[in-house]
Design an enzyme around this catalytic site. Structure first.
Site, PDB file in Angstrom:
ATOM      1  N   ASP A 626      11.998  27.472  36.540  1.00  0.00           N
ATOM      2  CA  ASP A 626      12.742  26.319  36.005  1.00  0.00           C
ATOM      3  C   ASP A 626      13.918  25.922  36.891  1.00  0.00           C
ATOM      4  OD1 ASP A 626      11.065  26.133  33.848  1.00  0.00           O
ATOM      5  OD2 ASP A 626      12.361  27.266  32.493  1.00  0.00           O
ATOM      6  N   LYS A 653       5.620  20.123  34.646  1.00  0.00           N
ATOM      7  CA  LYS A 653       6.767  20.402  33.773  1.00  0.00           C
ATOM      8  C   LYS A 653       7.168  19.098  33.072  1.00  0.00           C
ATOM      9  CE  LYS A 653       7.158  24.770  34.642  1.00  0.00           C
ATOM     10  NZ  LYS A 653       6.895  25.743  33.591  1.00  0.00           N
ATOM     11  N   ARG A 657       7.963  17.750  38.909  1.00  0.00           N
ATOM     12  CA  ARG A 657       9.255  18.085  39.528  1.00  0.00           C
ATOM     13  C   ARG A 657       9.206  18.074  41.052  1.00  0.00           C
ATOM     14  NH1 ARG A 657      11.489  22.425  35.037  1.00  0.00           N
ATOM     15  NH2 ARG A 657      12.268  20.780  33.662  1.00  0.00           N
TER      16      ARG A 657
HETATM   17  C1  S3P Z   1       9.049  29.102  29.092  1.00  0.00           C
HETATM   18  C2  S3P Z   1       8.162  29.391  30.074  1.00  0.00           C
HETATM   19  C3  S3P Z   1       8.069  28.621  31.315  1.00  0.00           C
HETATM   20  C4  S3P Z   1       9.287  27.719  31.513  1.00  0.00           C
HETATM   21  C5  S3P Z   1       9.684  27.011  30.263  1.00  0.00           C
HETATM   22  C6  S3P Z   1      10.016  28.010  29.181  1.00  0.00           C
HETATM   23  C7  S3P Z   1       9.062  29.951  27.886  1.00  0.00           C
HETATM   24  O1  S3P Z   1       6.929  27.785  31.258  1.00  0.00           O
HETATM   25  O2  S3P Z   1       9.045  26.797  32.540  1.00  0.00           O
HETATM   26  O3  S3P Z   1      10.826  26.213  30.503  1.00  0.00           O
HETATM   27  O4  S3P Z   1      10.068  29.918  27.133  1.00  0.00           O
HETATM   28  O5  S3P Z   1       8.087  30.673  27.669  1.00  0.00           O
HETATM   29  P1  S3P Z   1       5.460  28.348  31.702  1.00  0.00           P
HETATM   30  O6  S3P Z   1       5.070  29.341  30.713  1.00  0.00           O
HETATM   31  O7  S3P Z   1       4.574  27.138  31.664  1.00  0.00           O
HETATM   32  O8  S3P Z   1       5.644  28.886  33.057  1.00  0.00           O
END
Ligand code: S3P
Length: 748
Positions: A626, A653, A657
């Site tokens: 992130d 995302k 991004r």
């Molecule tokens: C998150 C996992 C991540 C992250 C998101 C929050 C989470 O996504 O980018 O902001 O809280 O499990 P991904 O699981 O798609 O990598």
């Protein structure tokens, strides 16, 4: 076919009934500058004279038939029960080529009257209802701005002439109104609840109290609450008499619903049931706040498919350095999870440091909508009265999750296992993101989920399915997918095992353990058995390292900076940002390491240091997934080349991004090359002044604010309202830390 508005002659609009609404409609049309000739008719001759004297209409008419003959459009603005009489009079006249419309609050009764009088509803009749008014009445109360920014609902039928509809729509738009179309029945039900019921309650309350022999004292001591609640009891009695009878069916249903709610409150008081009382008040307060935000068109009410979201622009001035001590808001990932597990636990979970951002609030609201009593948040404290694994109840409508991808992915796992059907929906950005990565494995566990094209939300999840455990190898490193399947696995028969291709954030299994749910962790593989229980616990949410990241980079690139970020979560699955910046030469110290509620926490001191470009190690990519928007800003400030590969996840995302950042960097004069799975940035030069688009992505918006510290002039960042999804007080904290940032448009 309606034929009107011959050549360029001004449109002749007849207002029948010169009260507050009819008078304001005429006055607003006149003020709009649209070429119209306004005719006014009323049974009360003094109203006609007054409307002419006040300049509200151009011509007062005393003969109804003559007035109608002259008009192109006839606007009926009389009380509801007088409408049939006006329609009956109109029936006697030649209405060919004329458009008829009205302003009545109940559409069903108008349609029935028209059907009865004309045999069928004329195709040149466009039923309308402006949602505006005042407790004042009469033509002297008419106001030009009465409809500005207000909604007008038109309820056309299948046979309504499209030209007539378009004309009525455009007349209201000339008055400054926002025009929506709605089905007649739906209109009457919605209005019964949102307008008619509150008016009847206000009338009834004042009447009940006024009939009390002690009324002198009651009115003397009645303070703000009474005044606020009963303002609308000053409204026109005839109009409300007509509405009460005109929309009686829907109003009676709304009174029944209200009476049930009041009975429940009464019973809770009799039973001294604090939890029920508190639950009702909390739910109502939070619904009222959401409603207030909607009226103010704040970001999270993008709910309603809102274009207003793009209204906030950040304006960041160049230069500055960061000093002092800051605490960033609570971790978003943990805040989502604690609501979910707390709601399903047995007992009361107390949470401190909860993120009051829109994403986590959307999760909280969703569980309230499923009958969970949740108190707060009050300064980060939330009390969740868990209902147990099978205690959720079916929400009355879809669960709206705003911008929150994590909420949707995790909740789809939980919802797939419930006994009831549920629909998960989101804002424009979330509705464009594929949910296939969770839907596919859930379906193979036995879930029944329907998506829109391309796996996109809304997700229609059909309840009552029995899920089977699964052994699933994720094709991508995603904590959301892993968490979703583990949550579904708690309800599945047998064992669920999920393996990720790399390290992903582990908050779900840490928290499951904290709530007493047994699981096995072996490297990147996590397993649990279905059928277990969660036991309430207390959770202290650390500051979000993803929010701290903006300040870590800011202090690293701005000369003279020395900043302490306190109480930041440093879960090793999240600290990629620190490792990558250290590789680039950043001066970051991790101090006072401790463990709080099962998560490692520390204070982070960051001092300015010159950075150099690096090749970002593959294994750090999921640990900083992130943070790349702001890492790209660091890379643009670093001497030499920075290369990122293996990060194709960035393309799916809240925005793409890679593209959003490459476009913004290039717009600010930086050499940046977008790759399918990463980016090459040649840094070391200041950013040029300019404007960039955040594409409604909170982290892109905040990253470009950080760039302003090293820019040659002002940076304007468009579409920033969604910053409130993860970092509600970002602007204030950024200014406190030493950036010069202001906002334009509606506040984030
Ligand atoms: C998150 C996992 C991540 C992250 C998101 C929050 C989470 O996504 O980018 O902001 O809280 O499990 P991904 O699981 O798609 O990598």
């Amino acid at each position: 076919m309606i034929e009107r508005n011959k050549a360029d002659a001004p449109l002749k609009v007849l207002i029948v009934g010169l009260g507050l609404i009819g008078g304001s409609f005429a006055a607003s049309l006149k003020a709009s500058g649209r070429p119209c000739h306004l005719l006014g008719f009323d049974l009360r001759e003094e109203y006609i004279d007054e409307a002419v004297t006040l300049g509200i209409v151009d011509e007062g008419c005393r003969d109804f038939a003559v007035a109608v003959q002259k008009a192109d459009v006839i606007q009926i603005s009389v009380p509801m029960l007088a409408m049939p009489k006006v329609l009956a009079n109109l029936k006697q006249l030649d209405l060919d080529g004329k458009v008829i419309t009205d302003v009545g609050s109940c559409k069903g009764s108008l349609i029935s009257a028209a059907r009865e009088i004309f045999g069928e509803v004329p195709d040149n009749l466009v039923p309308g209802h402006p949602i505006a008014g005042s407790e004042k009445s009469g033509v002297s109360a008419a106001k030009t701005g009465l409809f500005k920014g207000h909604k007008v609902i038109l309820t056309p039928l299948e046979n309504t002439d499209p030209d007539a509809l378009a004309l009525v729509r455009s007349l209201w738009q000339s008055c400054g109104a926002q025009v929506n179309a709605m089905d007649v029945k739906r209109h009457d039900e919605v209005l019964a609840l949102t307008s008619h019921l509150p008016h009847l309650l206000a009338f009834s309350l004042v009447d009940t109290l006024a009939g009390n022999p002690e009324n002198q004292d009651i009115f003397r001591y009645a303070a703000g609450g009474f005044r606020d609640f009963t303002r609308i009891a000053g409204s026109d009695p005839t109009m409300w008499h007509d509405i009460a009878l005109g929309n009686s069916e829907a109003i009676l249903a709304s009174i029944d619903r209200f009476t049930d709610g009041l009975e429940d409150l009464k019973q809770a008081i009799i039973d001294q049931d604090s939890q029920a009382l508190q639950g009702t008040f909390e739910r109502a307060r939070s619904a009222r706040r959401r409603f207030a935000s909607m009226l103010e068109r704040r970001a999270y009410m993008a709910s309603l498919g809102d274009e207003h979201n793009s209204c906030v622009t950040f304006v960041a001035q160049s230069g500055g350095s960061l000093k002092g001590e800051l605490r960033v808001p609570g971790d978003k990932s943990i805040s989502h999870r604690v609501i979910m597990l707390g709601a399903l636990a047995e007992g009361e979970t107390i949470v401190d440091g909860f993120l009051e951002g829109e994403d986590a609030m959307a999760t909280l609201q969703a569980f309230r909508d499923m009958g969970v009593d949740i108190e707060g948040p009050h300064e980060g404290r939330v009390a969740i009265h868990g209902v147990g694994m099978h205690g959720l109840s079916q929400p009355v409508g879809p669960l709206y999750l705003g911008n929150a991808g994590t909420a949707m992915r995790l909740m789809s796992g939980l919802m797939a296992a419930q006994s009831f059907d549920v629909t998960l929906s989101g804002d424009k950005s979330l509705s464009s993101r594929s949910m296939d990565r969770v839907v596919k494995p859930l379906v193979s566990m036995g879930a029944s989920i329907e998506t829109s094209e391309g796996g996109r939300p809304p997700l229609k999840i059909c309840g009552g399915q029995s899920l089977q455990g699964i052994d699933y190898q994720l094709p991508m490193a995603s904590a959301q997918v892993q968490s979703c399947l583990l949550l579904a696995g708690m309800y599945a028969e047998g064992k669920t095992t999920v393996t990720t291709p790399g390290i992903v954030r582990d908050h779900t299994h840490r928290m499951l353990s904290g709530f007493g749910y047994p699981l096995e962790v072996d490297g990147n593989t996590v397993s649990l058995q279905g059928g277990g229980k969660l036991k309430a616990t207390n959770i202290d949410v650390p500051g979000d390292i993803s929010s701290a990241a903006f300040f870590i980079v800011a202090a690293s690139i701005a000369e003279g900076s020395d900043l302490l970020l306190t109480h930041v979560g440093i879960n090793p699955t999240r600290t990629g940002i620190i490792e990558i910046l250290r590789l680039m030469g950043a001066d970051i110290s991790v101090l006072n390491e401790r463990e709080v509620g099962g998560e490692p926490v520390a204070d982070i001191r960051v001092c300015y240091a010159p950075l150099q470009g690096v090749e970002i190690p593959q294994e750090l990519v999921p640990l900083a997934i992130d943070e790349f928007p702001v890492i790209f800003i660091a890379a643009a400030c670093a001497r030499g080349e920075t290369r990122l590969r293996g990060a194709e996840e960035l393309r799916v995302k809240e925005s793409d991004r890679i593209q959003s950042m490459a476009d913004g960097l290039v717009a600010l004069g930086i050499e940046a090359e977008a790759l399918a799975d990463g980016m090459i940035i040649r840094g070391g030069k200041p950013f040029a002044a300019g404007t960039v688009d955040s594409h409604g992505d909170h982290r892109i918006a905040m990253a470009f604010v950080v760039a302003s510290l090293k820019s040659e002039g002002e940076i304007r960042i468009l579409d920033c309202a969604n910053v409130a999804t993860s970092f509600p007080n970002f602007v204030r904290l950024a200014c406190r830390a030493g950036l010069t940032l202001s906002t334009e448009g509606i506040q984030a």
